[in-house]
Design a protein around this motif. Structure first.
Motif, PDB file in Angstrom:
ATOM      1  N   VAL A 192      23.618  37.104  57.208  1.00 55.69           N
ATOM      2  CA  VAL A 192      22.367  36.778  56.514  1.00 55.69           C
ATOM      3  C   VAL A 192      21.265  36.562  57.539  1.00 55.69           C
ATOM      4  O   VAL A 192      21.411  35.762  58.473  1.00 55.69           O
ATOM      5  CB  VAL A 192      22.539  35.511  55.641  1.00 55.69           C
ATOM      6  N   ASP A 193      20.153  37.264  57.351  1.00 59.05           N
ATOM      7  CA  ASP A 193      19.009  37.166  58.262  1.00 59.05           C
ATOM      8  C   ASP A 193      18.301  35.826  58.054  1.00 59.05           C
ATOM      9  O   ASP A 193      17.809  35.546  56.957  1.00 59.05           O
ATOM     10  CB  ASP A 193      18.040  38.323  57.982  1.00 59.05           C
ATOM     11  N   TYR A 196      14.542  34.869  56.332  1.00 60.93           N
ATOM     12  CA  TYR A 196      14.203  34.635  54.928  1.00 60.93           C
ATOM     13  C   TYR A 196      14.416  33.186  54.500  1.00 60.93           C
ATOM     14  O   TYR A 196      14.377  32.881  53.309  1.00 60.93           O
ATOM     15  CB  TYR A 196      15.018  35.576  54.035  1.00 60.93           C
ATOM     16  N   ALA A 236      19.396  30.458  47.740  1.00 61.63           N
ATOM     17  CA  ALA A 236      20.176  31.624  47.333  1.00 61.63           C
ATOM     18  C   ALA A 236      21.666  31.302  47.227  1.00 61.63           C
ATOM     19  O   ALA A 236      22.197  30.433  47.923  1.00 61.63           O
ATOM     20  CB  ALA A 236      19.980  32.762  48.327  1.00 61.63           C
ATOM     21  N   TYR A 238      25.402  33.569  47.102  1.00 58.85           N
ATOM     22  CA  TYR A 238      25.910  34.879  47.500  1.00 58.85           C
ATOM     23  C   TYR A 238      27.317  35.099  46.951  1.00 58.85           C
ATOM     24  O   TYR A 238      28.175  34.219  47.053  1.00 58.85           O
ATOM     25  CB  TYR A 238      25.962  34.993  49.028  1.00 58.85           C
ATOM     26  N   TRP A 249      26.319  40.633  45.993  1.00 61.23           N
ATOM     27  CA  TRP A 249      24.960  40.414  45.502  1.00 61.23           C
ATOM     28  C   TRP A 249      24.440  39.070  45.960  1.00 61.23           C
ATOM     29  O   TRP A 249      25.208  38.188  46.352  1.00 61.23           O
ATOM     30  CB  TRP A 249      24.841  40.529  43.983  1.00 61.23           C
ATOM     31  N   GLN A 250      23.132  38.942  45.926  1.00 57.91           N
ATOM     32  CA  GLN A 250      22.444  37.691  46.223  1.00 57.91           C
ATOM     33  C   GLN A 250      21.662  37.265  44.993  1.00 57.91           C
ATOM     34  O   GLN A 250      20.915  38.053  44.411  1.00 57.91           O
ATOM     35  CB  GLN A 250      21.492  37.856  47.408  1.00 57.91           C
ATOM     36  N   ARG A 254      14.478  35.040  48.741  1.00 55.16           N
ATOM     37  CA  ARG A 254      13.467  36.078  48.941  1.00 55.16           C
ATOM     38  C   ARG A 254      13.997  37.496  48.780  1.00 55.16           C
ATOM     39  O   ARG A 254      13.216  38.430  48.635  1.00 55.16           O
ATOM     40  CB  ARG A 254      12.847  35.914  50.325  1.00 55.16           C
ATOM     41  N   LYS A 255      15.311  37.667  48.835  1.00 52.14           N
ATOM     42  CA  LYS A 255      15.900  39.008  48.704  1.00 52.14           C
ATOM     43  C   LYS A 255      16.844  39.067  47.515  1.00 52.14           C
ATOM     44  O   LYS A 255      17.862  39.760  47.543  1.00 52.14           O
ATOM     45  CB  LYS A 255      16.642  39.362  49.991  1.00 52.14           C
ATOM     46  N   SER A 256      16.492  38.398  46.441  1.00 47.97           N
ATOM     47  CA  SER A 256      17.368  38.308  45.278  1.00 47.97           C
ATOM     48  C   SER A 256      17.611  39.681  44.659  1.00 47.97           C
ATOM     49  O   SER A 256      16.686  40.505  44.537  1.00 47.97           O
ATOM     50  CB  SER A 256      16.767  37.372  44.229  1.00 47.97           C
ATOM     51  N   ASP A 257      18.850  39.931  44.266  1.00 47.93           N
ATOM     52  CA  ASP A 257      19.203  41.153  43.538  1.00 47.93           C
ATOM     53  C   ASP A 257      19.003  40.985  42.037  1.00 47.93           C
ATOM     54  O   ASP A 257      19.230  41.930  41.282  1.00 47.93           O
ATOM     55  CB  ASP A 257      20.661  41.520  43.814  1.00 47.93           C
ATOM     56  N   THR A 259      16.602  39.354  38.650  1.00 52.39           N
ATOM     57  CA  THR A 259      15.402  38.745  38.091  1.00 52.39           C
ATOM     58  C   THR A 259      15.834  37.551  37.235  1.00 52.39           C
ATOM     59  O   THR A 259      17.022  37.400  36.910  1.00 52.39           O
ATOM     60  CB  THR A 259      14.602  39.739  37.246  1.00 52.39           C
TER      61      THR A 259
END
Length: 479
Positions: A192-193, A196, A236, A238, A249-250, A254-257, A259
């Motif tokens: 994970v980066d 974010y 988040a 994971y 999936w996340q 900020r990088k949610s898969d 909605t």
């Protein structure tokens, strides 16, 4: 009187309605400043009376994640109920400022105790990581899954932090309880980066140069070999496959898969769990972390996850009355009959709700039980569990005399089967006779008055059928 070394906090029960789930309540009280009572592991009943208390030797030593689990004995392969918890020190000013707030200091571990309160196992983190207070799970495979943390030196200038800084890395570790060997690990920094993160790297200046970018705080596992990992500071959750370590999936961040539908978004969350069907539960802290302003009121949250449309909707929410804004910690535990038990983290409450839950501003609806810890005492999580405690040590007794009458005090720390007490007395400690046949147990300690002057006394613990469960040592009236 009978257990003078025990000074647990006094719990105030504010709501107690019929229909709560069976079981006792499990908390690990501590305080960010000055505790009311001793820190340690505490079982209480619905009246707030202690059932078992294991105090710690000094206030900046903590327990966390205190609960009942199933333990598979590596020799017999039989499963039995056990108590588990983390023990160690947290980076809490003014004691420690070398790590981000709430991070575990070196030296922590996990304990597994049987129903006689014997220590079965002590578990440590591996390859340079510290045992983390946030999660310790026993599996049916005879292993333990837990979070381990350590600062990894790193140049943080590209993130806005110090050049000679570090990042507080988190790792899922799994240890075989029979051999102590590490059998699985998953490192967050590798997958994970940190760019974010919702916590700026500049925050490292207040914690010894260490940036708490992730703050992993829960692990769960499903029957298909997937892990659910919550990272509070990423906002988040994971889904991770054990086979490859890949992120399926996340949810959130900020990088949610996914909605989100109304009331489904969460912030600073804790305790993400798989639920039957396509559901996930968590405790949504939702607020109180600078530089971000409060986002929403803290609450228990159950989400419906549609894997096809990649949309998350709020299936149930559980709010408190009055509304609470918990800056950290907390949990949402599923109970029988679709009840939910909520530990309010940095707010000093724990509550039980019936299945339908409630909405913001209606926190009293479907509330069955509510209790408050004293002062600013808190517990990282709070649970309700069925538990039968059979202490290996004897009951405790004390005797005092006032105005020619004696009072005998009886207790048995951790016994859940004691229903009554029998008192014996005599002029000689080797020839005692029964003077009070049966007095119902009244809370942790029962006071039994008697006209007999002793001066020697002993108590016997009786179960519901009158069977003797244990005998205290013989005590004498003070001279």
């Amino acid at each position: 009187m009978s257990a003078p070394a025990l000074h647990p906090m006094r719990v105030t029960v504010t709501t107690r309605r019929p229909g709560t789930a069976d079981g006792h309540i499990f908390v690990a009280p501590y305080n960010l400043s000055r505790p009311v009572g001793q820190t340690g592991s505490l079982i209480v009943d619905d009246s707030g009376s202690p059932v078992w208390f294991r105090p710690l030797s000094y206030s900046n030593l903590q327990n966390a994640d205190f609960r009942v689990q199933r333990y598979r004995d590596p020799r017999t392969h039989r499963s039995q109920p056990v108590l588990t918890w983390w023990q160690g020190s947290l980076a809490i000013p003014p004691w420690y400022t070398n790590l981000p707030g709430g991070a575990p200091e070196p030296g922590g571990c996990y304990y597994v105790y049987d129903d006689h309160y014997h220590l079965l196992r002590t578990v440590f983190a591996r390859h340079g990581f510290n045992a983390d207070e946030h999660e310790f799970l026993l599996t049916r495979r005879g292993t333990a899954l837990f979070i381990a943390s350590k600062p990894v030196p790193m140049d943080l200038t590209r993130y806005g932090g110090p050049r000679n800084g570090a990042i507080e890395d988190s790792e899922v570790q799994e240890v075989d309880l029979a051999t102590g060997k590490l059998v699985f690990s998953w490192d967050m920094l590798r997958h994970v980066d940190p760019a974010y993160s919702e916590v700026p790297a500049s925050d490292a200046s207040s914690s010894g140069g260490v940036w708490d970018a992730y703050h992993m705080n829960s692990i769960d596992e499903d029957s298909e070999g997937h892990l659910l990992v919550s990272a509070r500071n990423m906002w988040a959750v994971y889904d991770i496959t054990r086979k490859t370590g890949g992120i399926v999936w996340q949810l959130g961040g900020r990088k949610s898969d996914f909605t989100f539908g109304p009331d489904a978004e969460f912030f600073w969350q804790h305790d993400a769990r798989f639920r039957p069907g396509h559901r996930i539960s968590m405790f949504d802290d939702g607020c109180c972390n600078e530089p971000n302003p409060p986002e929403q009121q803290s609450h228990g949250l159950i989400l419906e996850i549609d894997p096809h449309t990649r949309r998350a909707t709020a299936a149930r929410t559980y709010y408190h009355a009055p509304g609470l804004y918990s800056a950290s910690q907390g949990d949402t535990q599923g109970l029988p009959r679709a009840h939910e038990f909520i530990g309010w983290g940095q707010e000093s409450y724990y509550s039980e709700y019936s299945g339908a839950g409630n909405s913001e501003g209606q926190g009293a609806r479907n509330l069955l039980y509510d209790a408050r810890m004293p002062g600013s005492d808190i517990s990282y999580r709070a649970f309700r569990h069925a538990w039968t405690g059979k202490p290996y040590y004897p009951p405790s007794a004390a005797a005092r005399t006032t105005g020619g009458r004696s009072t005998v005090y009886a207790s048995w720390n951790g016994s859940t089967e004691t229903r009554a007490w029998q008192v014996l007395a005599g002029r000689d400690p080797r020839s005692l006779r029964v003077v009070v046949g049966r007095t119902p147990r009244t809370g942790f300690e029962t006071a039994v008055p008697t006209a007999v002057r002793g001066p020697y006394f002993q108590v016997r613990a009786l179960d519901a059928r009158g069977k003797i469960l244990g005998r205290s040592t013989v005590v004498a009236l003070p001279r």
